[in-house]
Design an enzyme around this catalytic site. Sequence first.
Site, PDB file in Angstrom:
ATOM      1  N   ASP A 117       0.808  -1.210   0.000  1.00  0.00           N
ATOM      2  CA  ASP A 117       0.000   0.000   0.000  1.00  0.00           C
ATOM      3  C   ASP A 117       0.846   1.268   0.000  1.00  0.00           C
ATOM      4  O   ASP A 117       0.449   2.289  -0.565  1.00  0.00           O
ATOM      5  CB  ASP A 117      -0.926   0.026   1.222  1.00  0.00           C
ATOM      6  N   ASP A 191      -2.057   5.755  -3.391  1.00  0.00           N
ATOM      7  CA  ASP A 191      -1.577   4.564  -2.700  1.00  0.00           C
ATOM      8  C   ASP A 191      -0.798   3.727  -3.707  1.00  0.00           C
ATOM      9  O   ASP A 191      -1.211   3.591  -4.864  1.00  0.00           O
ATOM     10  CB  ASP A 191      -2.734   3.738  -2.150  1.00  0.00           C
ATOM     11  N   HIS A 240      -7.600   0.499  -4.429  1.00  0.00           N
ATOM     12  CA  HIS A 240      -6.521  -0.416  -4.789  1.00  0.00           C
ATOM     13  C   HIS A 240      -6.869  -1.293  -5.994  1.00  0.00           C
ATOM     14  O   HIS A 240      -7.864  -2.003  -6.001  1.00  0.00           O
ATOM     15  CB  HIS A 240      -6.083  -1.272  -3.605  1.00  0.00           C
ATOM     16  N   ASP A 242      -5.289  -3.902  -7.115  1.00  0.00           N
ATOM     17  CA  ASP A 242      -4.892  -5.312  -7.104  1.00  0.00           C
ATOM     18  C   ASP A 242      -5.969  -6.273  -6.591  1.00  0.00           C
ATOM     19  O   ASP A 242      -5.676  -7.431  -6.278  1.00  0.00           O
ATOM     20  CB  ASP A 242      -3.576  -5.517  -6.349  1.00  0.00           C
ATOM     21  N   CYS A 346      -1.116  -7.735  -1.284  1.00  0.00           N
ATOM     22  CA  CYS A 346      -1.114  -6.621  -0.329  1.00  0.00           C
ATOM     23  C   CYS A 346      -0.015  -6.775   0.718  1.00  0.00           C
ATOM     24  O   CYS A 346       0.619  -5.800   1.124  1.00  0.00           O
ATOM     25  CB  CYS A 346      -2.457  -6.522   0.386  1.00  0.00           C
TER      26      CYS A 346
END
Length: 361
Positions: A117, A191, A240, A242, A346
């Site tokens: 992150d 991020d 995010h 991902d 993550c």
Amino acid sequence: MLLPIVNSFNEWDPLEEVIVGVLEGTAELPWEKAYEACVKEEDIEKQRQFCLKHGGQPAIIDTGEYAIAQKELNEFVYILEAEGVKVRRPEPLNWAKPYSTPDWASMGGNAQSCPRDVLVVIGNEIIEAPMSWRSRYFEFLPYRKLIKEYFCQGAKWTAAPKPQMSEELYDQNYIRGYQRYVTTEFEPVFDAADIARCGKDIFVQRSHVTNEFGFKWLQQHLGDNYNLHLLEFDDKEALHIDATFVPLAPGKLLINPDRPIKQMPDIFKKAGWDIFEAPRTTFPKTSHFYKYYEWLATINVLMLDEQRVIVEKNEEQLIKALKDWGFKPIPCAFRHCYRYGGSFHCFTCDIRRHGKLQSYF
């Protein structure tokens, strides 16, 4: 070929060294406007009350659940090392303490479980992201000892401009919906987990934590060696990339069928990439957390090279699909770790992959 100590251009070159997060020191998140935008609409009031009561305090941990999560994380590290990957860990900090700046105050911080992150490696450079949650303002600190070590061995080290995080950064009239974000263009924020790397092409998600100003900063900082693409998805709680859009290997892209992209870059079609929709998770639908974990479980995987991929061991449908697509899944239990912020991608930041800068389009 002798590689620099820090070297990573994509998500799939053979992984040689990685940072893996730790669970110790985790605090409950304080309530803030930027966080609210990422909570499911039906849970906002319940979560707000929880954060107002417990935010900034040590994470409320069921002893048995925590022990299982630690066991899963230890197994993950064991698998990485058994596959020939060097694993590094951050220094645990206690985030259950208040802090402030001249513009605002926070009852506490977050964790050091998810290095993805806050850190992104592009080439031989480590970039610290200018995150937009006040509770994550100092999240770079647990990694500083490692980063200084890499810097002293020749790596580049950049900390993006620390945001002021005054009220101007947040849309005070924010209305939940597909077309609007809680972050304004007051200053650059992003991020690192909103970045997906494909060699010379880098894909960045516009989300509640990453604005266009942050995209432009990254674009100008990286210069002409890279082509940056700003992507948007139909996702009310966009946070995010991902768990939405993951390049697995050259010519292979994993996407989220529930979060369609608003405009897929033409380069994927022109280059003949295979685009796979992630299968549904086997995570229990009876769990309150199902709606938060369903895509984390099947998209947030970690590539060790173009074939080996670490996946949650209970995701049988994903494992079968990956085998059908030509990959070699490595199962690892990880469901109890989700509570600490994410899954395999993550929980890691790849420091060195054996490869070089090239184009895949």
